[in-house]
Design an enzyme around this catalytic site. Sequence first.
Site, PDB file in Angstrom:
ATOM      1  N   GLY A  19     -30.487  82.150 -14.340  1.00 55.06           N
ATOM      2  CA  GLY A  19     -30.792  83.519 -13.947  1.00 55.06           C
ATOM      3  C   GLY A  19     -29.581  84.423 -13.961  1.00 55.06           C
ATOM      4  N   LEU A  20     -29.852  85.696 -14.048  1.00 57.64           N
ATOM      5  CA  LEU A  20     -28.789  86.693 -14.030  1.00 57.64           C
ATOM      6  C   LEU A  20     -28.109  86.684 -12.661  1.00 57.64           C
ATOM      7  CD1 LEU A  20     -30.705  89.535 -15.886  1.00 57.64           C
ATOM      8  CD2 LEU A  20     -28.810  88.165 -16.765  1.00 57.64           C
ATOM      9  N   PRO A  21     -26.964  87.332 -12.544  1.00 57.64           N
ATOM     10  CA  PRO A  21     -26.310  87.411 -11.236  1.00 57.64           C
ATOM     11  C   PRO A  21     -27.212  88.062 -10.181  1.00 57.64           C
ATOM     12  CG  PRO A  21     -24.772  88.057 -12.943  1.00 57.64           C
ATOM     13  CD  PRO A  21     -26.104  87.916 -13.609  1.00 57.64           C
ATOM     14  N   ARG A 228     -33.959  75.096  25.558  1.00 55.57           N
ATOM     15  CA  ARG A 228     -34.596  74.002  26.277  1.00 55.57           C
ATOM     16  C   ARG A 228     -35.416  74.606  27.416  1.00 55.57           C
ATOM     17  NH1 ARG A 228     -29.983  69.818  27.933  1.00 55.57           N
ATOM     18  NH2 ARG A 228     -31.769  68.704  28.818  1.00 55.57           N
ATOM     19  N   HIS A 229     -36.381  73.866  27.913  1.00 55.15           N
ATOM     20  CA  HIS A 229     -37.090  74.227  29.137  1.00 55.15           C
ATOM     21  C   HIS A 229     -36.068  74.404  30.263  1.00 55.15           C
ATOM     22  CE1 HIS A 229     -36.111  70.193  30.399  1.00 55.15           C
ATOM     23  NE2 HIS A 229     -36.439  69.820  29.178  1.00 55.15           N
ATOM     24  N   ASN A 235     -34.696  66.188  35.206  1.00 56.02           N
ATOM     25  CA  ASN A 235     -33.295  66.557  34.963  1.00 56.02           C
ATOM     26  C   ASN A 235     -32.482  66.389  36.239  1.00 56.02           C
ATOM     27  OD1 ASN A 235     -34.259  69.311  32.843  1.00 56.02           O
ATOM     28  ND2 ASN A 235     -33.471  67.315  32.217  1.00 56.02           N
ATOM     29  N   GLY A 241     -37.094  61.597  29.632  1.00 55.30           N
ATOM     30  CA  GLY A 241     -38.528  61.562  29.343  1.00 55.30           C
ATOM     31  C   GLY A 241     -39.369  62.177  30.438  1.00 55.30           C
ATOM     32  N   ARG A 278     -43.086  71.093  31.299  1.00 49.85           N
ATOM     33  CA  ARG A 278     -41.857  71.841  31.571  1.00 49.85           C
ATOM     34  C   ARG A 278     -41.578  72.950  30.566  1.00 49.85           C
ATOM     35  NH1 ARG A 278     -40.876  66.604  30.027  1.00 49.85           N
ATOM     36  NH2 ARG A 278     -39.135  66.001  28.683  1.00 49.85           N
ATOM     37  N   GLU A 302     -40.487  66.050  23.427  1.00 48.31           N
ATOM     38  CA  GLU A 302     -39.182  65.392  23.443  1.00 48.31           C
ATOM     39  C   GLU A 302     -39.252  64.024  22.786  1.00 48.31           C
ATOM     40  OE1 GLU A 302     -36.432  65.579  23.024  1.00 48.31           O
ATOM     41  OE2 GLU A 302     -35.091  65.556  24.743  1.00 48.31           O
ATOM     42  N   TYR A 313     -29.627  57.299  32.429  1.00 44.17           N
ATOM     43  CA  TYR A 313     -28.692  56.677  31.482  1.00 44.17           C
ATOM     44  C   TYR A 313     -27.882  55.579  32.166  1.00 44.17           C
ATOM     45  CZ  TYR A 313     -29.808  60.086  27.889  1.00 44.17           C
ATOM     46  OH  TYR A 313     -30.469  60.837  26.954  1.00 44.17           O
ATOM     47  N   HIS A 368     -37.004  70.837  23.733  1.00 45.65           N
ATOM     48  CA  HIS A 368     -36.300  69.792  24.483  1.00 45.65           C
ATOM     49  C   HIS A 368     -34.994  69.460  23.761  1.00 45.65           C
ATOM     50  CE1 HIS A 368     -40.071  68.953  26.697  1.00 45.65           C
ATOM     51  NE2 HIS A 368     -40.612  69.358  25.562  1.00 45.65           N
ATOM     52  N   GLN A 369     -34.135  68.748  24.474  1.00 45.11           N
ATOM     53  CA  GLN A 369     -32.791  68.506  23.960  1.00 45.11           C
ATOM     54  C   GLN A 369     -32.760  67.872  22.561  1.00 45.11           C
ATOM     55  OE1 GLN A 369     -28.969  67.449  26.173  1.00 45.11           O
ATOM     56  NE2 GLN A 369     -30.037  65.500  26.002  1.00 45.11           N
ATOM     57  N   ALA A 370     -33.375  66.713  22.390  1.00 37.44           N
ATOM     58  CA  ALA A 370     -33.256  65.992  21.121  1.00 37.44           C
ATOM     59  C   ALA A 370     -33.936  66.759  19.990  1.00 37.44           C
ATOM     60  CB  ALA A 370     -33.854  64.593  21.253  1.00 37.44           C
ATOM     61  N   TYR A 405     -26.038  82.828   2.624  1.00 40.44           N
ATOM     62  CA  TYR A 405     -26.821  81.644   2.249  1.00 40.44           C
ATOM     63  C   TYR A 405     -27.127  80.757   3.437  1.00 40.44           C
ATOM     64  CZ  TYR A 405     -24.513  83.008  -2.072  1.00 40.44           C
ATOM     65  OH  TYR A 405     -24.036  83.707  -3.126  1.00 40.44           O
TER      66      TYR A 405
HETATM   67  N1  LIG Z   1     -36.048  84.250  -5.639  1.00 41.77           N
HETATM   68  C1  LIG Z   1     -35.129  85.231  -5.442  1.00 41.77           C
HETATM   69  N2  LIG Z   1     -35.030  86.264  -6.286  1.00 41.77           N
HETATM   70  C2  LIG Z   1     -34.122  87.227  -6.090  1.00 41.77           C
HETATM   71  N3  LIG Z   1     -33.284  87.264  -5.031  1.00 41.77           N
HETATM   72  C3  LIG Z   1     -33.364  86.280  -4.144  1.00 41.77           C
HETATM   73  C4  LIG Z   1     -34.276  85.212  -4.313  1.00 41.77           C
HETATM   74  N4  LIG Z   1     -34.126  84.346  -3.313  1.00 41.77           N
HETATM   75  C5  LIG Z   1     -33.163  84.867  -2.544  1.00 41.77           C
HETATM   76  N5  LIG Z   1     -32.711  86.026  -3.032  1.00 41.77           N
HETATM   77  C6  LIG Z   1     -31.697  86.919  -2.461  1.00 41.77           C
HETATM   78  O1  LIG Z   1     -30.594  86.890  -3.322  1.00 41.77           O
HETATM   79  C7  LIG Z   1     -29.407  87.097  -2.553  1.00 41.77           C
HETATM   80  C8  LIG Z   1     -28.361  86.085  -2.933  1.00 41.77           C
HETATM   81  O2  LIG Z   1     -28.052  86.144  -4.230  1.00 41.77           O
HETATM   82  P1  LIG Z   1     -27.225  84.905  -4.778  1.00 41.77           P
HETATM   83  O3  LIG Z   1     -25.815  85.039  -4.459  1.00 41.77           O
HETATM   84  O4  LIG Z   1     -27.888  83.649  -4.349  1.00 41.77           O
HETATM   85  O5  LIG Z   1     -27.458  85.153  -6.317  1.00 41.77           O
HETATM   86  P2  LIG Z   1     -26.893  84.321  -7.520  1.00 41.77           P
HETATM   87  O6  LIG Z   1     -28.059  84.246  -8.469  1.00 41.77           O
HETATM   88  O7  LIG Z   1     -26.300  83.057  -7.056  1.00 41.77           O
HETATM   89  O8  LIG Z   1     -25.798  85.268  -8.131  1.00 41.77           O
HETATM   90  P3  LIG Z   1     -24.441  84.896  -8.949  1.00 41.77           P
HETATM   91  O9  LIG Z   1     -24.868  84.568 -10.343  1.00 41.77           O
HETATM   92  O10 LIG Z   1     -23.668  86.130  -8.874  1.00 41.77           O
HETATM   93  O11 LIG Z   1     -23.836  83.751  -8.247  1.00 41.77           O
HETATM   94  C9  LIG Z   1     -29.758  86.857  -1.150  1.00 41.77           C
HETATM   95  O12 LIG Z   1     -29.586  88.039  -0.455  1.00 41.77           O
HETATM   96  C10 LIG Z   1     -31.204  86.443  -1.146  1.00 41.77           C
HETATM   97  O13 LIG Z   1     -31.940  87.056  -0.117  1.00 41.77           O
HETATM   98 MG   LIG Z   2     -24.320  82.337  -7.072  1.00 38.82          MG
END
Ligand SMILES: Nc1ncnc2c1ncn2[C@@H]1O[C@H](COP(=O)(O)OP(=O)(O)OP(=O)(O)O)[C@@H](O)[C@H]1O
Ligand SMILES: [Mg+2]
Lengths: 444, 444
Positions: A19-21, A228-229, A235, A241, A278, A302, A313, A368-370, A405
């Site tokens: 995919g594109l950036p 937690r509760h 406690n 438990g 609780r 829990e 314990y 609960h804790q765990a 992320y």
């Molecule tokens: N399926 C999706 N389509 C488009 N955007 C999304 C999707 N899922 C998450 N995002 C959003 O995309 C943003 C993050 O972009 P991310 O950095 O992961 O892009 P990238 O494809 O890794 O870009 P680059 O190629 O620059 O690394 C987050 O804000 C997220 O909310």
């Molecule tokens: Mg990326």
Amino acid sequence: MSASSHLASDEKVLIVMVGLPARGKSYISQKVARYLRWRGISAEVFNAGKLRRETPGVPHRSDFFNPDNEEAKKRREGFALEALNQSLFFLENEGNVAFLDATNTTVERRALVTKRAQSRIEDIQIVFLESICSNEEFILRNIKDLKICSGDYENMTEEEAVSDFQRRMKHYNTVYEPVSDDENVPYIKIYDVGKEFKIQKVQGFILSRIVYFIMNIHTMKRNIYLSRHGESQFNMAGKIGGDSYLSHNGRKYANCLADFVEQIPEKNLKLWTSTLVRTRETAEPMSRRLNLQGHQWKALEEINAGTCDGMTYEEIKTELPHVHAARKADKYNYRYERGESYADLVERLEPMLLELERHKEPIFIIGHQAILRVIIAYFMGQDVQEIPYIKMPLHTVIKVQPKDYTFTETRYPLNVPSTGSGSSSGDPEPKEADTSPLIFSSSL
Amino acid sequence: MSASSHLASDEKVLIVMVGLPARGKSYISQKVARYLRWRGISAEVFNAGKLRRETPGVPHRSDFFNPDNEEAKKRREGFALEALNQSLFFLENEGNVAFLDATNTTVERRALVTKRAQSRIEDIQIVFLESICSNEEFILRNIKDLKICSGDYENMTEEEAVSDFQRRMKHYNTVYEPVSDDENVPYIKIYDVGKEFKIQKVQGFILSRIVYFIMNIHTMKRNIYLSRHGESQFNMAGKIGGDSYLSHNGRKYANCLADFVEQIPEKNLKLWTSTLVRTRETAEPMSRRLNLQGHQWKALEEINAGTCDGMTYEEIKTELPHVHAARKADKYNYRYERGESYADLVERLEPMLLELERHKEPIFIIGHQAILRVIIAYFMGQDVQEIPYIKMPLHTVIKVQPKDYTFTETRYPLNVPSTGSGSSSGDPEPKEADTSPLIFSSSL
Ligand SMILES: Nc1ncnc2c1ncn2[C@@H]1O[C@H](COP(=O)(O)OP(=O)(O)OP(=O)(O)O)[C@@H](O)[C@H]1O
Ligand SMILES: [Mg+2]
Ligand SMILES: Nc1ncnc2c1ncn2[C@@H]1O[C@H](COP(=O)(O)OP(=O)(O)OP(=O)(O)O)[C@@H](O)[C@H]1O
Ligand SMILES: [Mg+2]
């Protein structure tokens, strides 16, 4: 005879992001990898851009991404191939699922990746996971939110950075070839952030699980609150438990919690509790005062301490030293006789967590804790072995907020005293001195 | 506050099957519907062919399927539309998922279905589920196996029937238009019995669940065997729960079971038990003598009777009359205090059952009464409310065999005495007189 809560998988899966950036490639791969690791599957993300940024002296302005810049192209290729190498090395060793997080936007590149991977690992499953997004506004938001803080753009104004990033995207756009049916490869395509999916030739346990997961997540930002509760009779007695009522302080906490929730600016807050007394008692003032819609989950109960239920314990240590020793040796996998292990809790909580992912509203969980340790580990990505040692004091709210992320957690101790702690720990079994800072951030 | 083990869904989903005859449309829709109902989702299959066959005086030889036969075409259309009507009526009322099980092989027909459905139910999700199979041999086998016994072909030789059915398929083939991307509709395509999948625009909880399910099933025929553990100390005492050893008779059963397994012609048999002592002890002789690979499942443990664990039904009745009464009033949903309900068991067993579906080998499960009731109900399709009353005597093997769209069960009482029964029932809580016939067949 093997004994585990699910059958181990020996699949080797390479997920090649496409995919594109700013299309969420890193976001999706990080999120899925975190989920798989939480489920006990060995998964890692290998990011070409990260390698590039971590290598000193590599330029990162848009002309580095100009396809006519031959030298830059070679160097970018070098980083992508290095990320591929690392992915395959991981799969050749302990790894089950590797994400190759790079743009992989041409047929040629994808064919190269496929060839190398197949030549090194027999039976490897290769799947292309492509994110396609035509919503301009959304992409611009992604860029502003995330890209500009990525380290490529220090010392630039937002405007300069956005336009540099857009130029970089144009460079990619000129060569972008979406995965086509002619390539005859397995793929998962996500359109417009999950509005549509196209999935082809995808098979097997791990991949069907990943498809299910991806079909149920969204990118809406909303907060999750965990508590937690309030302190219970058990406690106070240091017993584990049981299904006891709240103590006096516990009821005080329930009221403070309602005050707390009145002060946070959350719309449509949902309230989830376990089925035990609780947590329901703790939820009561908040539910009543804010008229919150609630849901009781059996899955939130829990950890079942089996034959140790109702003991302290101390008693376990003196009366059942083998239990104490076995738990100490491997607290994550230790299963109480006729009860559960932390590993069992992961299995038990998984459907609830997917339900949590599907919901778009903020959610307040009183547990609960765990159980809360297992839930917070899902968000913060702790190693499963560390789950039993995560600090989870009484009378403290944890807010989990999506950030880039990952997630950050903020802890709000509500200043209601509880047994066993001036510092409101309440964990009768602390691992180390309790010096919790109030804000944590999950690491990538 | 609502209390259940999962959040109810108010989705309304129409799944429109698409495909030539003998492509598994009925098989898949029945199987998925049975799974959904077991999970508590209201699902039904509406079959045009069944309506046609049930209407007296309708011809069923291949010329009825000739597209040039105008009158026949109208009548076929009538049946298909009647099935659609019934589907929509079901969704307008209690139904969540309706399967329209007809060929739906033309764009025109699918457009008509879409239009009618959308005009009657707002927010309806319509998905086309198409099975495409190019493997001639496989289709011929389907025809011989199944179609020829379907009632359309009484009083015909196999040869005549096959060639009539093939002519019928040709008629469909001349008009068949696979779902195309141009139709711009959500679809799931299954190629060659699950070798490949193509999924487009499919979303939502129920549908992502269905996709996950379909990606993990296969059509390999193999048998599943179910048995309770041999009689335990607790069985002898009439107590529920616990983790006791086998009685003398229980150990005798374990040995008879090994004899039994030595005599059945199963290759690659897998052995699954719970983690409790009594199932592992029961498995031991068979595992040792046949060198079987085993796996212990926590999910297979008996229903957790919570605070009633270790009591007899008599004690519960006299000491906890409210428990006895509540259980009697709704045995499926009644959750033992600090324990589980049958409904909880469905949630707990679901991942294990999907693992079972994924496996292609025959599997022998040594489990417990309540657990095996829930498992057999999955295969035989009993109404969930009836699950707590399914007969599951001690010292009896149940063989579950795939047959057509469903399964048959055969019961083998191994003639080892156990407490509470000359008839080897061993259920301390029988609902009615135990007069089990030895062979059952699940109904459609
Ligand atoms: N399926 C999706 N389509 C488009 N955007 C999304 C999707 N899922 C998450 N995002 C959003 O995309 C943003 C993050 O972009 P991310 O950095 O992961 O892009 P990238 O494809 O890794 O870009 P680059 O190629 O620059 O690394 C987050 O804000 C997220 O909310
Ligand atoms: Mg990326
Ligand atoms: N995905 C599949 N592709 C092809 N055959 C399948 C598939 N799944 C199951 N089958 C097999 O198809 C057979 C059943 O065919 P079925 O009666 O369901 O076909 P149908 O499409 O409903 O035919 P008709 O249109 O005549 O009703 C079973 O023997 C089953 O094993
Ligand atoms: Mg059919």
